[in-house]
Design a protein around this motif. Structure first.
Motif, PDB file in Angstrom:
ATOM      1  N   ASP A  75     166.797 -46.267  10.424  1.00 54.33           N
ATOM      2  CA  ASP A  75     166.608 -46.524   8.997  1.00 54.33           C
ATOM      3  C   ASP A  75     165.699 -47.727   8.862  1.00 54.33           C
ATOM      4  N   PRO A  94     171.434 -47.376  12.700  1.00 51.22           N
ATOM      5  CA  PRO A  94     172.769 -47.393  12.076  1.00 51.22           C
ATOM      6  C   PRO A  94     173.914 -47.023  13.010  1.00 51.22           C
ATOM      7  N   THR A  98     177.753 -49.223  13.884  1.00 47.24           N
ATOM      8  CA  THR A  98     178.951 -48.662  13.273  1.00 47.24           C
ATOM      9  C   THR A  98     179.985 -48.304  14.340  1.00 47.24           C
ATOM     10  N   LEU A 123     183.665 -44.233   4.911  1.00 43.87           N
ATOM     11  CA  LEU A 123     182.423 -44.301   5.670  1.00 43.87           C
ATOM     12  C   LEU A 123     181.241 -44.550   4.738  1.00 43.87           C
ATOM     13  N   GLU A 126     181.097 -48.243   3.874  1.00 45.07           N
ATOM     14  CA  GLU A 126     180.696 -49.086   5.003  1.00 45.07           C
ATOM     15  C   GLU A 126     179.223 -48.903   5.348  1.00 45.07           C
ATOM     16  N   LEU A 127     178.747 -47.658   5.313  1.00 45.45           N
ATOM     17  CA  LEU A 127     177.335 -47.420   5.601  1.00 45.45           C
ATOM     18  C   LEU A 127     176.447 -47.993   4.492  1.00 45.45           C
ATOM     19  N   SER A 128     176.905 -47.920   3.251  1.00 40.13           N
ATOM     20  CA  SER A 128     176.142 -48.490   2.145  1.00 40.13           C
ATOM     21  C   SER A 128     175.929 -49.981   2.361  1.00 40.13           C
ATOM     22  N   LEU A 130     176.108 -51.499   5.259  1.00 43.06           N
ATOM     23  CA  LEU A 130     175.350 -51.673   6.494  1.00 43.06           C
ATOM     24  C   LEU A 130     173.846 -51.565   6.270  1.00 43.06           C
ATOM     25  N   VAL A 131     173.421 -50.596   5.467  1.00 40.90           N
ATOM     26  CA  VAL A 131     171.983 -50.399   5.253  1.00 40.90           C
ATOM     27  C   VAL A 131     171.454 -51.164   4.053  1.00 40.90           C
ATOM     28  N   GLN A 162     177.228 -37.606  10.060  1.00 36.59           N
ATOM     29  CA  GLN A 162     175.792 -37.560   9.802  1.00 36.59           C
ATOM     30  C   GLN A 162     175.475 -37.140   8.370  1.00 36.59           C
ATOM     31  N   GLN A 165     176.029 -40.115   6.226  1.00 38.59           N
ATOM     32  CA  GLN A 165     174.937 -41.064   6.469  1.00 38.59           C
ATOM     33  C   GLN A 165     173.658 -40.624   5.767  1.00 38.59           C
ATOM     34  N   VAL A 168     173.890 -41.427   2.076  1.00 40.91           N
ATOM     35  CA  VAL A 168     173.674 -42.857   1.826  1.00 40.91           C
ATOM     36  C   VAL A 168     172.178 -43.184   1.851  1.00 40.91           C
TER      37      VAL A 168
END
Length: 214
Positions: A75, A94, A98, A123, A126-128, A130-131, A162, A165, A168
């Motif tokens: 990303d 990413p 994670t 998830l 958390e991914l939001s 993270l990126v 995936q 992800q 997101v």
């Protein structure tokens, strides 16, 4: 390299994209943040052209990065991966940052897109973060647009991890699109009611109001 990375690398990627990830990006990544070292196009081209010259331009590197991004392996936080130079920029990997164990079941659930698909809530949050997705609230239209696009590609089978992800990253990309948005850092978030005018705008209003009264 963790299990989620290995699974993603076995999807429909070119071998050159796999080499770029495994040998060009992954070895020196920060395992806490998931950030790569600044990209060095010359070094990466030398890696890919070890025996014969297959690539000679930065945009060729970008094409491979786009493959990796589509597979959820990369990303770009600052800008979209396109023909624009990313030389000297850092990318986010990413799946490195994670934790896999708490989402083990999501890594085992392979599926094509379906009408009733929904992202995993925990998830997603958390991914939001993270990126760097600042506005991670989404509407039924956001979700419907994502589902409608991938329903046209039934040959694509991804894990539950995936798909969440991808959603997101889809939202993050849409936040960078032009429209009724407000810039916060490097991103654009939806303008909400109640935003106040800046001082210059207020002065202009006062100036012309005074003239009309005179």
């Amino acid at each position: 390299m963790n299990q989620s990375e290995l699974i993603a690398l076995q999807t429909t990627l070119s071998n050159e994209a796999r080499v770029l990830y495994c040998l060009g990006l992954r070895p020196e990544v920060d395992k806490t943040s998931g950030l790569t070292q600044p990209l060095n196009y010359r070094k990466l081209l030398a890696l890919l052209n070890s025996k014969q010259t297959l690539f000679n331009l930065g945009r060729h590197i970008n094409q491979l990065l786009k493959e990796l991004a589509d597979a959820g392996l990369v990303d770009c936080q600052e800008q979209c991966i396109s023909s624009r130079s990313l030389n000297g920029q850092q990318l986010l990997l990413p799946l490195v940052a994670t934790s896999v164990s708490q989402y083990q079941s999501l890594h085992l659930q392979w599926q094509s897109m379906s009408m009733d698909w929904r992202p995993d809530d925990k998830l997603f949050d958390e991914l939001s973060q993270l990126v760097g997705l600042l506005d991670n609230q989404y509407t039924d239209e956001d979700l419907g647009e994502f589902i409608a696009y991938w329903l046209t590609r039934p040959e694509i089978n991804l894990t539950g991890f995936q798909w969440t992800q991808k959603f997101v990253l889809h939202l993050k990309k849409s936040r960078l699109a032009p429209g009724q948005k407000q810039k916060v850092g490097h991103q654009l978030v939806a303008v909400t009611a109640g935003l106040s005018a800046d001082e210059n705008a207020k002065k202009l209003v006062e100036k012309y109001s005074a003239k009309s009264k005179g």
